[in-house]
Motif scaffolding. Structure first.
Motif, PDB file in Angstrom:
ATOM      1  N   ASP A 170     -31.007 -41.557  -9.267  1.00 21.74           N
ATOM      2  CA  ASP A 170     -31.768 -40.198  -9.358  1.00 21.74           C
ATOM      3  C   ASP A 170     -31.888 -39.472  -8.293  1.00 21.74           C
ATOM      4  OD1 ASP A 170     -31.636 -40.553 -12.190  1.00 21.74           O
ATOM      5  OD2 ASP A 170     -33.821 -40.971 -12.474  1.00 21.74           O
ATOM      6  N   ALA A 171     -32.185 -40.381  -7.194  1.00 23.78           N
ATOM      7  CA  ALA A 171     -32.671 -39.545  -5.789  1.00 23.78           C
ATOM      8  C   ALA A 171     -31.275 -39.244  -5.375  1.00 23.78           C
ATOM      9  CB  ALA A 171     -33.246 -40.795  -4.851  1.00 23.78           C
ATOM     10  N   GLN A 172     -30.402 -39.814  -5.310  1.00 26.12           N
ATOM     11  CA  GLN A 172     -28.909 -39.286  -4.833  1.00 26.12           C
ATOM     12  C   GLN A 172     -28.461 -38.097  -5.529  1.00 26.12           C
ATOM     13  OE1 GLN A 172     -26.526 -43.030  -5.417  1.00 26.12           O
ATOM     14  NE2 GLN A 172     -26.705 -43.399  -3.144  1.00 26.12           N
ATOM     15  N   THR A 173     -28.644 -37.932  -6.807  1.00 22.53           N
ATOM     16  CA  THR A 173     -28.278 -36.874  -7.761  1.00 22.53           C
ATOM     17  C   THR A 173     -29.194 -35.628  -7.327  1.00 22.53           C
ATOM     18  OG1 THR A 173     -27.843 -38.229  -9.539  1.00 22.53           O
ATOM     19  CG2 THR A 173     -28.106 -35.839  -9.968  1.00 22.53           C
ATOM     20  N   MET A 174     -30.511 -35.740  -6.983  1.00 25.30           N
ATOM     21  CA  MET A 174     -31.297 -34.632  -6.630  1.00 25.30           C
ATOM     22  C   MET A 174     -30.987 -34.126  -5.116  1.00 25.30           C
ATOM     23  SD  MET A 174     -35.091 -36.212  -8.029  1.00 25.30           S
ATOM     24  CE  MET A 174     -35.972 -34.918  -7.375  1.00 25.30           C
ATOM     25  N   ALA A 175     -30.576 -35.195  -4.456  1.00 27.99           N
ATOM     26  CA  ALA A 175     -30.298 -34.802  -2.931  1.00 27.99           C
ATOM     27  C   ALA A 175     -28.855 -33.818  -3.241  1.00 27.99           C
ATOM     28  CB  ALA A 175     -30.059 -36.023  -2.180  1.00 27.99           C
ATOM     29  N   MET A 176     -27.874 -34.404  -3.626  1.00 28.95           N
ATOM     30  CA  MET A 176     -26.659 -33.746  -3.696  1.00 28.95           C
ATOM     31  C   MET A 176     -26.707 -32.399  -4.359  1.00 28.95           C
ATOM     32  SD  MET A 176     -24.181 -36.628  -4.983  1.00 28.95           S
ATOM     33  CE  MET A 176     -22.710 -35.475  -5.385  1.00 28.95           C
ATOM     34  N   ALA A 177     -27.762 -32.173  -5.510  1.00 32.76           N
ATOM     35  CA  ALA A 177     -28.014 -30.833  -5.782  1.00 32.76           C
ATOM     36  C   ALA A 177     -28.699 -29.889  -4.966  1.00 32.76           C
ATOM     37  CB  ALA A 177     -28.688 -31.020  -7.212  1.00 32.76           C
ATOM     38  N   SER A 178     -29.123 -30.548  -3.959  1.00 30.72           N
ATOM     39  CA  SER A 178     -30.149 -29.820  -3.089  1.00 30.72           C
ATOM     40  C   SER A 178     -29.081 -29.257  -1.853  1.00 30.72           C
ATOM     41  CB  SER A 178     -31.237 -30.279  -2.519  1.00 30.72           C
ATOM     42  OG  SER A 178     -32.047 -30.512  -3.869  1.00 30.72           O
ATOM     43  N   GLY A 179     -27.729 -29.892  -1.756  1.00 29.35           N
ATOM     44  CA  GLY A 179     -27.061 -29.901  -0.720  1.00 29.35           C
ATOM     45  C   GLY A 179     -27.464 -30.665   0.535  1.00 29.35           C
ATOM     46  N   LEU A 180     -27.838 -31.842   0.038  1.00 28.70           N
ATOM     47  CA  LEU A 180     -28.349 -32.520   1.249  1.00 28.70           C
ATOM     48  C   LEU A 180     -27.782 -34.086   0.777  1.00 28.70           C
ATOM     49  CD1 LEU A 180     -32.001 -31.221   1.582  1.00 28.70           C
ATOM     50  CD2 LEU A 180     -30.281 -30.756   2.972  1.00 28.70           C
ATOM     51  N   SER A 181     -28.268 -35.023   1.608  1.00 22.60           N
ATOM     52  CA  SER A 181     -27.707 -36.379   1.361  1.00 22.60           C
ATOM     53  C   SER A 181     -28.840 -37.251   1.518  1.00 22.60           C
ATOM     54  CB  SER A 181     -26.552 -36.849   2.281  1.00 22.60           C
ATOM     55  OG  SER A 181     -27.139 -36.738   3.552  1.00 22.60           O
ATOM     56  N   LEU A 182     -28.856 -38.410   1.006  1.00 28.92           N
ATOM     57  CA  LEU A 182     -29.982 -39.248   0.946  1.00 28.92           C
ATOM     58  C   LEU A 182     -30.280 -39.959   2.276  1.00 28.92           C
ATOM     59  CD1 LEU A 182     -32.168 -39.906  -1.396  1.00 28.92           C
ATOM     60  CD2 LEU A 182     -30.701 -42.020  -1.777  1.00 28.92           C
ATOM     61  N   GLY A 183     -31.223 -40.126   2.799  1.00 25.73           N
ATOM     62  CA  GLY A 183     -31.505 -40.856   4.188  1.00 25.73           C
ATOM     63  C   GLY A 183     -32.123 -42.207   4.017  1.00 25.73           C
ATOM     64  N   LYS A 184     -32.858 -42.784   4.755  1.00 21.57           N
ATOM     65  CA  LYS A 184     -33.558 -44.025   4.627  1.00 21.57           C
ATOM     66  C   LYS A 184     -34.645 -44.032   3.678  1.00 21.57           C
ATOM     67  CE  LYS A 184     -36.681 -43.790   8.522  1.00 21.57           C
ATOM     68  NZ  LYS A 184     -37.074 -44.286   9.981  1.00 21.57           N
ATOM     69  N   LEU A 185     -34.803 -45.367   3.173  1.00 19.62           N
ATOM     70  CA  LEU A 185     -35.846 -45.389   2.205  1.00 19.62           C
ATOM     71  C   LEU A 185     -37.363 -45.288   3.231  1.00 19.62           C
ATOM     72  CD1 LEU A 185     -36.806 -46.278  -0.710  1.00 19.62           C
ATOM     73  CD2 LEU A 185     -36.835 -48.759  -0.010  1.00 19.62           C
ATOM     74  N   LEU A 186     -38.332 -44.440   2.575  1.00 21.51           N
ATOM     75  CA  LEU A 186     -39.482 -44.511   3.276  1.00 21.51           C
ATOM     76  C   LEU A 186     -40.691 -45.307   2.722  1.00 21.51           C
ATOM     77  CD1 LEU A 186     -39.445 -40.608   3.866  1.00 21.51           C
ATOM     78  CD2 LEU A 186     -38.710 -42.309   5.434  1.00 21.51           C
ATOM     79  N   ASP A 187     -40.567 -45.495   1.484  1.00 19.64           N
ATOM     80  CA  ASP A 187     -41.603 -46.172   0.751  1.00 19.64           C
ATOM     81  C   ASP A 187     -41.179 -46.577  -0.676  1.00 19.64           C
ATOM     82  OD1 ASP A 187     -44.608 -46.771   0.642  1.00 19.64           O
ATOM     83  OD2 ASP A 187     -44.572 -45.342  -1.181  1.00 19.64           O
ATOM     84  N   MET A 188     -41.752 -47.647  -0.924  1.00 19.16           N
ATOM     85  CA  MET A 188     -41.373 -48.283  -2.419  1.00 19.16           C
ATOM     86  C   MET A 188     -42.523 -48.812  -3.002  1.00 19.16           C
ATOM     87  SD  MET A 188     -38.004 -50.211  -3.654  1.00 19.16           S
ATOM     88  CE  MET A 188     -37.991 -51.405  -2.228  1.00 19.16           C
ATOM     89  N   GLN A 189     -42.859 -48.632  -4.423  1.00 16.82           N
ATOM     90  CA  GLN A 189     -43.876 -49.219  -4.859  1.00 16.82           C
ATOM     91  C   GLN A 189     -43.510 -49.796  -6.383  1.00 16.82           C
ATOM     92  OE1 GLN A 189     -47.440 -47.072  -4.829  1.00 16.82           O
ATOM     93  NE2 GLN A 189     -47.572 -46.477  -2.688  1.00 16.82           N
ATOM     94  N   HIS A 190     -44.048 -50.702  -6.820  1.00 15.14           N
ATOM     95  CA  HIS A 190     -43.700 -51.052  -8.418  1.00 15.14           C
ATOM     96  C   HIS A 190     -45.047 -50.980  -9.131  1.00 15.14           C
ATOM     97  CE1 HIS A 190     -44.616 -55.144  -7.923  1.00 15.14           C
ATOM     98  NE2 HIS A 190     -44.201 -55.319  -9.088  1.00 15.14           N
ATOM     99  N   GLU A 191     -44.898 -50.752 -10.610  1.00 19.68           N
ATOM    100  CA  GLU A 191     -46.000 -51.234 -11.426  1.00 19.68           C
ATOM    101  C   GLU A 191     -45.426 -52.058 -12.485  1.00 19.68           C
ATOM    102  OE1 GLU A 191     -47.261 -47.634 -12.905  1.00 19.68           O
ATOM    103  OE2 GLU A 191     -48.080 -46.782 -11.196  1.00 19.68           O
ATOM    104  N   PHE A 192     -46.078 -53.097 -12.933  1.00 18.47           N
ATOM    105  CA  PHE A 192     -45.815 -54.014 -13.982  1.00 18.47           C
ATOM    106  C   PHE A 192     -47.050 -54.399 -14.889  1.00 18.47           C
ATOM    107  CE2 PHE A 192     -45.154 -58.444 -15.107  1.00 18.47           C
ATOM    108  CZ  PHE A 192     -44.260 -58.367 -16.281  1.00 18.47           C
ATOM    109  N   SER A 193     -47.097 -54.114 -15.924  1.00 16.60           N
ATOM    110  CA  SER A 193     -47.929 -54.621 -16.889  1.00 16.60           C
ATOM    111  C   SER A 193     -47.547 -55.473 -17.875  1.00 16.60           C
ATOM    112  CB  SER A 193     -48.818 -53.450 -17.557  1.00 16.60           C
ATOM    113  OG  SER A 193     -49.269 -52.557 -16.611  1.00 16.60           O
TER     114      SER A 193
END
Length: 238
Positions: A170-193
């Motif tokens: 999804d992030a790659q799709t959004m970046a391409m649609a904005s005329g940009l490319s995806l860089g490095k991962l800055l932050d990542m969290q997860h939720e699990f119940s």
């Protein structure tokens, strides 16, 4: 404020602004939330078996409960449920009162001893036998059956991998649609119940098993393991 200080403030303001704009652009990022879902077939069950006994005194209620507990445990041993898999979850003794509408007063009815067992069944084919044996031995209620799987952690990690992959796509799709490319991962969290299918056993149904020759049958459905992730990537201009 003198004129020199005023013009100095203006120069500092524009100087700060000139540096702030490029920094803001360099900090462009995209944040995406995604889910991963994996189905798992239960192969184990956990039951809550309640022994409820009433008597005029606390000592009598506890004595009755102790005798019933021993009978239920003996019944579980006959169907190969070990003592380690049938442990006490809680035990309580309380007073029981009843409201009398005529006198507008509470009436003492006696004491109630409640012994709750947590029973683990490693073979789902034995769940019905455990229910029937417990009820015949004197169990009053089996309010909850919780199904789970010995592969639960393995499947949870599969769902986690799927969630991250979905987020990156999804992030790659959004970046391409904005005329940009995806860089490095800055932050990542997860939720699990963890959510398990819960099946209540009404007392009336349990009592029916006692008077019926038809064995209780339990067929658990598959359960979904759902993991959510929130990821943030930097955006790079092309």
């Amino acid at each position: 404020m003198n004129k020199m200080s005023f013009f100095s403030s203006i120069i500092l303001f524009f100087a700060f602004s000139a540096f702030a704009l490029p920094l803001y652009a360099a900090d462009s990022a995209v944040t995406v939330s995604a889910q991963g879902v994996v189905s798992v077939k239960p192969d184990m069950a956990e039951l809550r078996i309640q022994l409820i006994d009433k008597a005029r005194t606390a000592e009598q209620s506890v004595a009755i409960s102790a005798k019933k507990y021993k009978t239920v445990q003996q019944a579980l041993r006959t169907i190969n449920v070990s003592a380690n898999d049938a442990r006490t979850k809680s035990f309580s003794v309380r007073q029981e009162w009843e409201w009398n509408n005529s006198t507008q007063k509470r009436v003492f009815k006696g004491y109630v001893a409640t012994h709750v067992l947590h029973v683990i069944v490693e073979n789902l084919d034995d769940v019905g036998r455990v229910i029937d044996a417990s009820v015949r031995a004197g169990a009053n209620e089996i309010p909850v059956i919780r199904f789970t799987s010995s592969k639960y952690e393995e499947k949870r990690r599969e769902a986690l991998v799927e969630a991250v992959e979905n987020a990156k796509k999804d992030a790659q799709t959004m970046a391409m649609a904005s005329g940009l490319s995806l860089g490095k991962l800055l932050d990542m969290q997860h939720e699990f119940s963890p959510v398990y299918p819960l099946h209540g056993m009404a007392q009336g149904r349990a009592e029916k098993a006692l008077s019926s020759t038809v064995p209780t049958e339990i067929f658990p459905s598959e359960q979904d393991i759902n993991v959510s992730v929130h990821c943030r990537w930097s955006l790079v201009g092309k």
